[in-house]
Design a protein around this motif. Structure first.
Motif, PDB file in Angstrom:
ATOM      1  N   PRO A   1      -0.652  -0.967  -5.555  1.00 50.89           N
ATOM      2  CA  PRO A   1      -0.713  -2.083  -6.494  1.00 50.89           C
ATOM      3  C   PRO A   1      -0.902  -3.425  -5.775  1.00 50.89           C
ATOM      4  O   PRO A   1      -0.232  -3.703  -4.779  1.00 50.89           O
ATOM      5  CB  PRO A   1       0.656  -2.053  -7.184  1.00 50.89           C
ATOM      6  CG  PRO A   1       1.314  -0.808  -6.751  1.00 50.89           C
ATOM      7  CD  PRO A   1       0.657  -0.330  -5.506  1.00 50.89           C
ATOM      8  N   VAL A   2      -1.848  -4.202  -6.278  1.00 48.92           N
ATOM      9  CA  VAL A   2      -2.097  -5.542  -5.760  1.00 48.92           C
ATOM     10  C   VAL A   2      -1.856  -6.498  -6.919  1.00 48.92           C
ATOM     11  O   VAL A   2      -2.458  -6.341  -7.980  1.00 48.92           O
ATOM     12  CB  VAL A   2      -3.567  -5.686  -5.292  1.00 48.92           C
ATOM     13  CG1 VAL A   2      -3.806  -7.057  -4.688  1.00 48.92           C
ATOM     14  CG2 VAL A   2      -3.922  -4.594  -4.291  1.00 48.92           C
ATOM     15  N   ASP A   3      -0.953  -7.469  -6.747  1.00 46.63           N
ATOM     16  CA  ASP A   3      -0.659  -8.340  -7.888  1.00 46.63           C
ATOM     17  C   ASP A   3      -1.725  -9.424  -8.018  1.00 46.63           C
ATOM     18  O   ASP A   3      -2.664  -9.500  -7.228  1.00 46.63           O
ATOM     19  CB  ASP A   3       0.762  -8.915  -7.801  1.00 46.63           C
ATOM     20  CG  ASP A   3       0.931  -9.931  -6.678  1.00 46.63           C
ATOM     21  OD1 ASP A   3      -0.084 -10.420  -6.141  1.00 46.63           O
ATOM     22  OD2 ASP A   3       2.082 -10.242  -6.350  1.00 46.63           O
ATOM     23  N   SER A   4      -1.580 -10.264  -9.067  1.00 50.36           N
ATOM     24  CA  SER A   4      -2.633 -11.234  -9.360  1.00 50.36           C
ATOM     25  C   SER A   4      -2.710 -12.319  -8.292  1.00 50.36           C
ATOM     26  O   SER A   4      -3.677 -13.068  -8.232  1.00 50.36           O
ATOM     27  CB  SER A   4      -2.421 -11.843 -10.745  1.00 50.36           C
ATOM     28  OG  SER A   4      -1.077 -12.216 -10.899  1.00 50.36           O
TER      29      SER A   4
ATOM     30  N   MET B   1       0.332  -7.205  -1.919  1.00 56.44           N
ATOM     31  CA  MET B   1       0.753  -5.828  -2.141  1.00 56.44           C
ATOM     32  C   MET B   1       2.194  -5.839  -2.648  1.00 56.44           C
ATOM     33  O   MET B   1       3.064  -6.442  -2.022  1.00 56.44           O
ATOM     34  CB  MET B   1       0.707  -5.024  -0.848  1.00 56.44           C
ATOM     35  CG  MET B   1      -0.656  -4.968  -0.186  1.00 56.44           C
ATOM     36  SD  MET B   1      -1.865  -4.078  -1.153  1.00 56.44           S
ATOM     37  CE  MET B   1      -1.174  -2.434  -1.123  1.00 56.44           C
ATOM     38  N   THR B   2       2.429  -5.148  -3.763  1.00 57.08           N
ATOM     39  CA  THR B   2       3.761  -5.148  -4.356  1.00 57.08           C
ATOM     40  C   THR B   2       4.371  -3.759  -4.272  1.00 57.08           C
ATOM     41  O   THR B   2       3.692  -2.786  -3.974  1.00 57.08           O
ATOM     42  CB  THR B   2       3.688  -5.550  -5.836  1.00 57.08           C
ATOM     43  OG1 THR B   2       2.828  -4.627  -6.495  1.00 57.08           O
ATOM     44  CG2 THR B   2       3.129  -6.948  -5.994  1.00 57.08           C
TER      45      THR B   2
ATOM     46  N   ARG C   1       3.659  -3.586   2.250  1.00 56.05           N
ATOM     47  CA  ARG C   1       4.356  -4.461   1.304  1.00 56.05           C
ATOM     48  C   ARG C   1       4.376  -5.902   1.791  1.00 56.05           C
ATOM     49  O   ARG C   1       4.697  -6.176   2.938  1.00 56.05           O
ATOM     50  CB  ARG C   1       5.781  -3.973   1.071  1.00 56.05           C
ATOM     51  CG  ARG C   1       6.537  -4.887   0.115  1.00 56.05           C
ATOM     52  CD  ARG C   1       7.651  -4.225  -0.609  1.00 56.05           C
ATOM     53  NE  ARG C   1       8.421  -3.283   0.184  1.00 56.05           N
ATOM     54  CZ  ARG C   1       9.440  -2.584  -0.295  1.00 56.05           C
ATOM     55  NH1 ARG C   1       9.799  -2.723  -1.532  1.00 56.05           N
ATOM     56  NH2 ARG C   1      10.095  -1.758   0.470  1.00 56.05           N
ATOM     57  N   GLY C   2       4.023  -6.817   0.881  1.00 54.62           N
ATOM     58  CA  GLY C   2       4.045  -8.242   1.196  1.00 54.62           C
ATOM     59  C   GLY C   2       2.767  -8.739   1.842  1.00 54.62           C
ATOM     60  O   GLY C   2       2.536  -9.943   1.919  1.00 54.62           O
ATOM     61  N   LEU C   3       1.911  -7.822   2.309  1.00 52.61           N
ATOM     62  CA  LEU C   3       0.656  -8.260   2.931  1.00 52.61           C
ATOM     63  C   LEU C   3      -0.305  -8.747   1.849  1.00 52.61           C
ATOM     64  O   LEU C   3      -0.303  -8.242   0.730  1.00 52.61           O
ATOM     65  CB  LEU C   3      -0.015  -7.101   3.669  1.00 52.61           C
ATOM     66  CG  LEU C   3       0.509  -6.704   5.037  1.00 52.61           C
ATOM     67  CD1 LEU C   3      -0.377  -5.602   5.609  1.00 52.61           C
ATOM     68  CD2 LEU C   3       0.515  -7.899   5.970  1.00 52.61           C
ATOM     69  N   ARG C   4      -1.150  -9.696   2.221  1.00 48.11           N
ATOM     70  CA  ARG C   4      -2.246 -10.090   1.343  1.00 48.11           C
ATOM     71  C   ARG C   4      -3.538  -9.580   1.986  1.00 48.11           C
ATOM     72  O   ARG C   4      -4.026 -10.174   2.949  1.00 48.11           O
ATOM     73  CB  ARG C   4      -2.299 -11.604   1.141  1.00 48.11           C
ATOM     74  CG  ARG C   4      -1.071 -12.146   0.411  1.00 48.11           C
ATOM     75  CD  ARG C   4      -1.220 -13.620   0.043  1.00 48.11           C
ATOM     76  NE  ARG C   4      -2.059 -13.781  -1.126  1.00 48.11           N
ATOM     77  CZ  ARG C   4      -3.207 -14.442  -1.169  1.00 48.11           C
ATOM     78  NH1 ARG C   4      -3.648 -15.016  -0.077  1.00 48.11           N
ATOM     79  NH2 ARG C   4      -3.900 -14.538  -2.270  1.00 48.11           N
TER      80      ARG C   4
END
Ligand code: ZN
Length: 400
Positions: free
Chosen positions: A157-160, A164-165, A173-176
């Motif tokens: 999942p990649v949030d808006s 990474m969520t 996790r936490g990476l863009r």
């Protein structure tokens, strides 16, 4: 006194006018634009700056001819970015990365993939993406500056915000991912999860082409979905819609890597398929081997795939009742199996309301393992005002 909105509307109209004039002419200088639009030098200049920043216009490398009766340097010509260069589609899977370069009309120039452990090595995976991209650019005679846009698919999942969520891919996790790509390549990518891009790929170039209400299922290492409603991918308020694999199917089930328990994916996935069948076989099984066995008529492999299809279909039946889709397109590593698709069909007929089930065609994806990279090409070619990440732009409701 002018309302703030009307100034914005005027600028939007001027931007559209500049685009239309250049589209018709092919290429024009700023001075040509002033003459043809009747707008001032400063207005034209400001509009052109915005359109270049948005990636709509580019300055041609060669210059035009000097104006009659004038000396000095020939003018710089502007043209639509969509006419030149390439776009990059990048698909990062759990076990591979795949990169494709395409022309603005979406025809593929070059494409290549490599196998590697993406889940546990995010930075190495992005390094590999950069290397692959450079190889393809060099081989096709392009520079990084020729890349007009890019799409990037990530298997989680990649949030808006493009981040990474959740714990689905703990090391990510936490990476863009967009930042990781930009650092290595300078590209500004639109980032989506893999199932969203699979849906976009099948919608633009594959089995869902020409359809408006489609559920795309990616049955692979995990189980995900991309929902197409009225021709548009639904990404949800924070970008993570379509997490089919994390619909709860057993309240007392085992804990899932997402933090919930009893998710569909704790029972149905590529690794679970292999684990379920392995005790009954002497040879060491893999998902491709199970598919081969099923194709050759092996009863156990066929039964397991059919059961998995039914379990996916049981969840899809509820979603279908809500969305009334015309297609369920099944893709991913084991989605192509006819036995799995037959299971989905059976469950829809059994559990969706009859009129909903009757409206649905269940079929396999047409793009196979290339659905995601083609979806990445599709989002790379989206117009500049399309959202950069998963979020869809919506208008505020009008008061009164
Ligand atoms: Zn879960």
């Amino acid at each position: 006194m002018a309302h703030g909105g009307s100034l914005g509307e005027l600028r939007a109209a001027n931007l559209a006018l500049v685009i239309a004039i250049i589209e018709q002419a092919g290429s024009l200088s700023r001075a040509d634009l002033m003459r043809r639009t009747g707008l001032s030098r400063s207005t034209v200049s400001s509009l052109v700056v915005q359109l270049i920043e948005q990636g709509v216009l580019v300055e041609r490398l060669d210059r035009g001819t000097p104006y009659k009766g004038r000396s000095g340097r020939p003018p710089i010509l502007l043209e639509l970015a969509t006419l030149t260069g390439v776009v990059a589609g990048i698909d990062v899977g759990h076990r591979h990365v795949r990169v494709a370069l395409a022309r603005p009309d979406s025809t593929i120039v070059l494409e290549r993939s490599v196998i590697l452990d993406v889940d546990d090595s995010p930075r190495e995976s992005m390094d590999r993406v950069a290397t692959l991209l450079d190889e393809l650019l060099a081989e096709s005679g392009h520079q990084r500056e020729d890349v007009r846009g890019s799409g990037l698919g990530i298997p989680g999942p990649v949030d808006s915000d493009g981040r990474m969520t959740s714990g689905i891919l703990p090391t990510w996790r936490g990476l863009r991912p967009a930042d990781e790509l930009a650092e290595r390549t300078g590209l500004v990518a639109r980032v989506h999860n893999d199932a969203h891009l699979g849906a976009r790929g099948e919608l633009a170039y594959g089995a869902a082409r020409g359809h408006r209400d489609v559920i795309y299922v990616k049955a692979s290492t995990g189980v995900g979905a991309g929902l197409i409603v009225d021709g548009h991918l639904v990404t949800g308020t924070t970008g993570i819609a379509g997490e089919l694999g994390h619909v709860q199917v057993d309240v007392n089930g085992v804990m899932c890597r997402c933090g919930s328990r009893g998710c569909l994916e704790t029972e149905v996935s590529g690794p679970k398929l292999v684990a379920l069948l392995q005790p009954a076989y002497d040879e060491r099984l893999t998902v491709p081997r199970v598919l081969e066995l099923a194709q050759a008529g092996d009863a156990g492999a066929t039964r397991a795939l059919n059961d998995f299809g039914r379990r996916i279909g049981r969840v899809l039946a509820n979603i279908a009742n809500m969305l009334n889709p015309e297609q369920v397109v099944v893709g991913g590593g084991f989605g192509s199996a006819p036995a799995l698709q037959a299971g989905v069909r059976d469950a829809l007929d059994r559990y969706a309301q009859p009129a909903t089930a009757a409206a649905i065609t269940v079929l396999g994806g047409a793009l196979g393992e290339r659905a995601e990279v083609m979806g990445a090409i599709a989002v790379a070619l989206d117009p500049p005002d399309a959202p950069r990440s998963g979020r869809q732009v919506s208008r505020s409701p009008v008061a009164g």
